[in-house]
Enzyme design. Sequence first.
Site, PDB file in Angstrom:
ATOM      1  N   HIS A 121      16.953 -19.523  -4.095  1.00 25.38           N
ATOM      2  CA  HIS A 121      17.492 -20.639  -5.467  1.00 25.38           C
ATOM      3  C   HIS A 121      18.847 -21.023  -5.434  1.00 25.38           C
ATOM      4  CE1 HIS A 121      20.268 -17.416  -7.013  1.00 25.38           C
ATOM      5  NE2 HIS A 121      19.338 -16.727  -5.884  1.00 25.38           N
ATOM      6  N   ASP A 122      18.946 -22.806  -6.245  1.00 25.34           N
ATOM      7  CA  ASP A 122      19.842 -22.990  -5.798  1.00 25.34           C
ATOM      8  C   ASP A 122      20.309 -23.954  -4.346  1.00 25.34           C
ATOM      9  OD1 ASP A 122      20.630 -22.603  -9.326  1.00 25.34           O
ATOM     10  OD2 ASP A 122      20.594 -21.021  -8.132  1.00 25.34           O
ATOM     11  N   GLY A 139      20.042 -17.330  -1.415  1.00 25.98           N
ATOM     12  CA  GLY A 139      20.867 -18.349  -2.862  1.00 25.98           C
ATOM     13  C   GLY A 139      21.858 -18.897  -3.054  1.00 25.98           C
TER      14      GLY A 139
END
Length: 267
Positions: A121-122, A139
């Site tokens: 994520h991100d 992440g």
Amino acid sequence: MSLIHSSAVIEKGAILGTNVSVGPFAYIGSKVKIGENTTIASHAVIEGKTTIGKNNRIFSHSAVGTIPQDLKFDGEDVELIIGDNNTIREFTLLNPGTKGGGSITKIGNVNLLMGYVHLGHDVIIGDNCILANGATLGGHVELGNHVVIGGLTPVHQFVHIGDYAMIGGASAVTQDIPPFCLAEGNRANLRGLNLTGLRINMEREEINALKIAYRELFEEGQPLQEVTQTLFETTSSDKVRLLCEFIKTSKRGIPFTRKDTRKENVN
């Protein structure tokens, strides 16, 4: 002849551009947008708020846009954005962002993600990057442009890897890797400049300036931040200035073995 196989599932609300091809048993969720001339192979899954540009190739059994592997995720409105002309090979896993990280995972243009690559994520990826089989980005990792990551290499959360950097296969990256550099090992250490990549893309004068800067920064045993600031203020090379700016703003530190310049006592 239809470009959408009869066994594919495309939820109401999904938006597909012209000449998008969807193979057998693929699934496309209701919030997905796919640009023209993109091909989705059999058994691929694309869901969530995912936007995919044009001329991409997504291969079988990819999982694109599935919810983040983050225990704090609670169904927030998050997004995955993929640019144009990317190749996403079999069994890749690409997660959207999280509320705590800006809510967006973003992939640029003309990238190659080989089999079993995972983007957490991100994550932010620039253009023209190559991630070999099994590369894993935790992440909040950020890659610049023209980055190459070897196979079976994990990259720790929040690590930043600069433009034209190369990471050797089966390394473990826990600190920031500056632009133009080569790193490898477990834990990964700087090994020099990524000369193979630089020679393809840069003039000799630029490479020579980077060689001198690398030697002053990492091989002469002087305090890194002091040398960085001096180089930044005195160099006429944009590439060296970019290298110095990266070091100055690094939050996880630069992994290199400082040489001991003290002379040994001779009895």
